[in-house]
Design a protein around this motif. Structure first.
Motif, mmCIF file in Angstrom:
data_model
loop_
_atom_site.group_PDB
_atom_site.id
_atom_site.type_symbol
_atom_site.label_atom_id
_atom_site.label_comp_id
_atom_site.label_asym_id
_atom_site.label_seq_id
_atom_site.Cartn_x
_atom_site.Cartn_y
_atom_site.Cartn_z
ATOM 1 N N LEU A 129 14.990 27.777 -44.698
ATOM 2 C CA LEU A 129 13.632 27.762 -44.198
ATOM 3 C C LEU A 129 12.886 26.877 -45.317
ATOM 4 O O LEU A 129 12.225 25.986 -44.937
ATOM 5 C CB LEU A 129 13.226 28.827 -44.205
ATOM 6 C CG LEU A 129 11.556 28.909 -43.515
ATOM 7 C CD1 LEU A 129 11.633 28.690 -42.135
ATOM 8 C CD2 LEU A 129 11.142 30.315 -43.566
ATOM 9 N N LEU A 130 12.984 27.281 -46.562
ATOM 10 C CA LEU A 130 11.971 26.425 -47.575
ATOM 11 C C LEU A 130 12.470 24.883 -47.778
ATOM 12 O O LEU A 130 11.604 23.839 -48.082
ATOM 13 C CB LEU A 130 12.003 27.126 -48.867
ATOM 14 C CG LEU A 130 11.798 28.630 -49.178
ATOM 15 C CD1 LEU A 130 12.049 29.172 -50.412
ATOM 16 C CD2 LEU A 130 10.382 28.594 -48.780
ATOM 17 N N THR A 131 13.798 24.634 -47.349
ATOM 18 C CA THR A 131 14.292 23.191 -47.484
ATOM 19 C C THR A 131 13.190 22.330 -46.476
ATOM 20 O O THR A 131 12.856 21.343 -46.792
ATOM 21 C CB THR A 131 15.573 23.025 -47.255
ATOM 22 O OG1 THR A 131 16.330 23.706 -48.185
ATOM 23 C CG2 THR A 131 16.036 21.418 -47.038
ATOM 24 N N GLY A 132 13.007 22.935 -45.529
ATOM 25 C CA GLY A 132 11.978 22.208 -44.464
ATOM 26 C C GLY A 132 10.961 22.019 -45.199
ATOM 27 O O GLY A 132 9.957 20.927 -44.817
ATOM 28 N N LEU A 133 10.252 22.968 -45.836
ATOM 29 C CA LEU A 133 8.871 22.631 -46.412
ATOM 30 C C LEU A 133 9.020 21.856 -47.525
ATOM 31 O O LEU A 133 8.014 20.684 -47.742
ATOM 32 C CB LEU A 133 8.296 24.214 -46.953
ATOM 33 C CG LEU A 133 7.125 24.264 -47.821
ATOM 34 C CD1 LEU A 133 6.001 23.726 -47.007
ATOM 35 C CD2 LEU A 133 6.796 25.471 -48.505
ATOM 36 N N LEU A 134 10.140 21.682 -48.394
ATOM 37 C CA LEU A 134 10.134 21.034 -49.366
ATOM 38 C C LEU A 134 10.235 19.352 -49.046
ATOM 39 O O LEU A 134 10.378 18.579 -49.851
ATOM 40 C CB LEU A 134 11.259 21.344 -50.339
ATOM 41 C CG LEU A 134 10.965 22.031 -51.785
ATOM 42 C CD1 LEU A 134 10.349 23.372 -51.122
ATOM 43 C CD2 LEU A 134 12.032 22.435 -52.414
ATOM 44 N N GLU A 135 10.587 19.033 -47.778
ATOM 45 C CA GLU A 135 10.863 17.886 -47.234
ATOM 46 C C GLU A 135 9.279 17.257 -46.968
ATOM 47 O O GLU A 135 9.391 15.912 -46.746
ATOM 48 C CB GLU A 135 11.577 17.734 -46.024
ATOM 49 C CG GLU A 135 12.964 18.015 -46.384
ATOM 50 C CD GLU A 135 13.946 18.358 -44.784
ATOM 51 O OE1 GLU A 135 13.368 18.420 -43.792
ATOM 52 O OE2 GLU A 135 14.981 18.180 -44.938
ATOM 53 N N LEU A 136 8.262 17.954 -47.176
ATOM 54 C CA LEU A 136 6.870 17.536 -46.623
ATOM 55 C C LEU A 136 6.305 17.189 -48.041
ATOM 56 O O LEU A 136 6.319 18.021 -48.998
ATOM 57 C CB LEU A 136 6.231 18.590 -45.822
ATOM 58 C CG LEU A 136 7.153 19.443 -44.691
ATOM 59 C CD1 LEU A 136 6.355 20.276 -43.958
ATOM 60 C CD2 LEU A 136 7.280 18.129 -43.733
ATOM 61 N N THR A 137 5.595 15.957 -47.854
ATOM 62 C CA THR A 137 4.656 15.737 -48.996
ATOM 63 C C THR A 137 3.173 15.356 -48.731
ATOM 64 O O THR A 137 2.741 14.756 -49.615
ATOM 65 C CB THR A 137 5.582 14.382 -49.737
ATOM 66 O OG1 THR A 137 5.321 13.478 -48.644
ATOM 67 C CG2 THR A 137 6.932 14.480 -50.287
ATOM 68 N N ASP A 138 2.715 15.788 -47.760
ATOM 69 C CA ASP A 138 1.330 15.803 -47.499
ATOM 70 C C ASP A 138 0.550 16.892 -47.038
ATOM 71 O O ASP A 138 1.397 17.820 -46.289
ATOM 72 C CB ASP A 138 0.880 14.411 -46.298
ATOM 73 C CG ASP A 138 1.421 14.791 -45.284
ATOM 74 O OD1 ASP A 138 0.612 15.210 -44.377
ATOM 75 O OD2 ASP A 138 2.568 14.342 -44.735
ATOM 76 N N ALA A 139 -0.527 17.063 -47.033
ATOM 77 C CA ALA A 139 -1.175 18.363 -46.917
ATOM 78 C C ALA A 139 -1.140 18.612 -45.277
ATOM 79 O O ALA A 139 -1.046 19.894 -44.860
ATOM 80 C CB ALA A 139 -2.791 18.376 -47.284
ATOM 81 N N HIS A 140 -1.394 17.559 -44.634
ATOM 82 C CA HIS A 140 -1.239 17.703 -42.996
ATOM 83 C C HIS A 140 0.099 18.240 -42.506
ATOM 84 O O HIS A 140 -0.120 19.150 -41.788
ATOM 85 C CB HIS A 140 -1.839 16.720 -42.303
ATOM 86 C CG HIS A 140 -1.699 16.797 -40.857
ATOM 87 N ND1 HIS A 140 -2.659 17.448 -39.973
ATOM 88 C CD2 HIS A 140 -0.805 16.272 -39.925
ATOM 89 C CE1 HIS A 140 -2.382 17.575 -38.559
ATOM 90 N NE2 HIS A 140 -1.116 16.807 -38.780
ATOM 91 N N ALA A 141 1.044 17.919 -43.083
ATOM 92 C CA ALA A 141 2.490 18.211 -42.512
ATOM 93 C C ALA A 141 2.669 19.673 -43.242
ATOM 94 O O ALA A 141 3.292 20.575 -42.402
ATOM 95 C CB ALA A 141 3.614 17.298 -43.082
ATOM 96 N N VAL A 142 2.089 19.980 -44.289
ATOM 97 C CA VAL A 142 2.488 21.551 -44.897
ATOM 98 C C VAL A 142 1.646 22.390 -44.075
ATOM 99 O O VAL A 142 2.118 23.441 -43.815
ATOM 100 C CB VAL A 142 1.955 21.325 -46.389
ATOM 101 C CG1 VAL A 142 1.878 22.927 -46.887
ATOM 102 C CG2 VAL A 142 2.848 20.655 -47.133
ATOM 103 N N ALA A 143 0.465 22.205 -43.602
ATOM 104 C CA ALA A 143 -0.315 22.952 -42.690
ATOM 105 C C ALA A 143 0.192 23.130 -41.428
ATOM 106 O O ALA A 143 0.414 24.360 -40.984
ATOM 107 C CB ALA A 143 -1.822 22.621 -42.505
ATOM 108 N N LYS A 144 0.809 22.024 -40.878
ATOM 109 C CA LYS A 144 1.643 22.080 -39.496
ATOM 110 C C LYS A 144 2.691 23.035 -39.624
ATOM 111 O O LYS A 144 3.102 23.963 -38.589
ATOM 112 C CB LYS A 144 1.788 20.897 -38.904
ATOM 113 C CG LYS A 144 2.493 20.733 -37.777
ATOM 114 C CD LYS A 144 2.769 19.294 -37.259
ATOM 115 C CE LYS A 144 3.108 19.358 -35.885
ATOM 116 N NZ LYS A 144 3.493 17.964 -35.333
ATOM 117 N N TRP A 145 3.350 23.172 -40.739
ATOM 118 C CA TRP A 145 4.695 23.629 -40.877
ATOM 119 C C TRP A 145 4.326 25.131 -41.121
ATOM 120 O O TRP A 145 5.008 26.105 -40.691
ATOM 121 C CB TRP A 145 5.395 23.162 -42.158
ATOM 122 C CG TRP A 145 6.515 23.893 -42.655
ATOM 123 C CD1 TRP A 145 7.909 23.789 -42.332
ATOM 124 C CD2 TRP A 145 6.606 24.986 -43.283
ATOM 125 N NE1 TRP A 145 8.846 24.371 -42.868
ATOM 126 C CE2 TRP A 145 8.087 25.386 -43.277
ATOM 127 C CE3 TRP A 145 5.915 25.904 -44.053
ATOM 128 C CZ2 TRP A 145 8.472 26.764 -44.170
ATOM 129 C CZ3 TRP A 145 6.251 27.277 -44.625
ATOM 130 C CH2 TRP A 145 7.728 27.446 -44.819
#
Length: 261
Positions: A129-145
């Motif tokens: 699950l966390l690997t999906g988060l670690l693929e994200l590098t901007d705040a909007h994508a992190v919030a969406k995740w």
């Protein structure tokens, strides 16, 4: 023997463990840049402001300070009482952007030490699950995740799990390319201004149980020396590790029945 004066960036230096770390390094004679989102009077050589929710603010700070640093002590974080997107953006993404930006500014033999938490217990069971988060590098994508995650799972725990996993995955490349070590420190409950926030999100009964098990909550003076050690030449062969600093509370939960003495 005179200790060599180091240049250290402490992020989250406005209060709590970060303020204590900055003052500790300053008292040792190091050149300390104390960074926080707010104006502060932490004992340091110089001070700066930076909003970890804003990648532009992070980039501006890094562009301004230039190279030649020995250590990044990344202590900044917000508790689970903050908006979920802010918790992930500040605690994980802000740390990541700061660490990646500092790598080329650190001298070979330098170090990054990020503060995680024993609340990250179980991170190794959530790597998929966390690997999906670690693929994200901007705040909007992190919030969406985060919006798509189980709302009952503590976002603070997720954020610190991401810090530990990211630190471990960064450690190898940082060592190979820059000669920089990357480690994390995971305190248990610490007597800081945000302890009451943790009582709200984790439950006062849980924190009271922790205190009863080990005798007391930690103080900042229990945590700062570990940050110092991991950033020092004495720890030159330690990288990719998470060090729990909790008087053995997590150990008492996971190691099984104690030896009888």
């Amino acid at each position: 023997m005179n200790k060599e004066r180091r240049k250290i960036v402490v992020v989250g230096a406005g209060s709590g463990i970060g303020a204590a770390a900055a003052a500790h390094f300053h008292d040792q004679g190091d050149h300390v840049l104390a960074v926080d989102v707010r104006e502060h009077d932490t004992l340091a050589t110089e001070r700066a402001r930076c909003d970890l929710r804003d990648a532009t603010s992070i980039r501006a700070l890094l562009d301004r300070i230039g190279p030649g640093w020995d250590m990044l002590a990344h202590v900044a974080g917000v508790p689970g009482t903050a908006p979920p997107a802010d918790v992930l953006t500040v605690n994980y993404l802000g740390m990541r952007l700061m660490a990646e930006g500092m790598l080329p500014l650190l001298r070979q033999g330098g170090s990054i030490v990020a503060v995680a938490s024993t609340a990250a217990l179980g991170w190794d069971q959530r790597t998929g699950l966390l690997t999906g988060l670690l693929e994200l590098t901007d705040a909007h994508a992190v919030a969406k995740w985060q919006a798509a995650q189980d709302p009952d799972y503590p976002v603070y725990s997720t954020s610190k799990q991401a810090v530990i996993l990211y630190g471990k995955r960064l450690a190898g490349p940082a060592w190979t390319k820059y000669g920089v070590r990357v480690n994390t420190v995971s305190p248990g409950p610490v007597e800081t201004p945000i302890l009451t926030d943790f009582e709200q999100t984790m439950g006062k009964d849980v924190l009271d149980m922790c205190r009863a098990t080990v005798g007391r909550h930690a103080t900042v003076d229990d945590i700062v020396p570990v940050i110092d050690f991991l950033g020092s030449p004495a720890a030159r062969w330690i990288t990719g590790q998470d060090i729990q600093v909790d008087a053995g509370f997590i150990n008492s939960m996971v190691a099984g029945a104690p030896v009888q003495l």
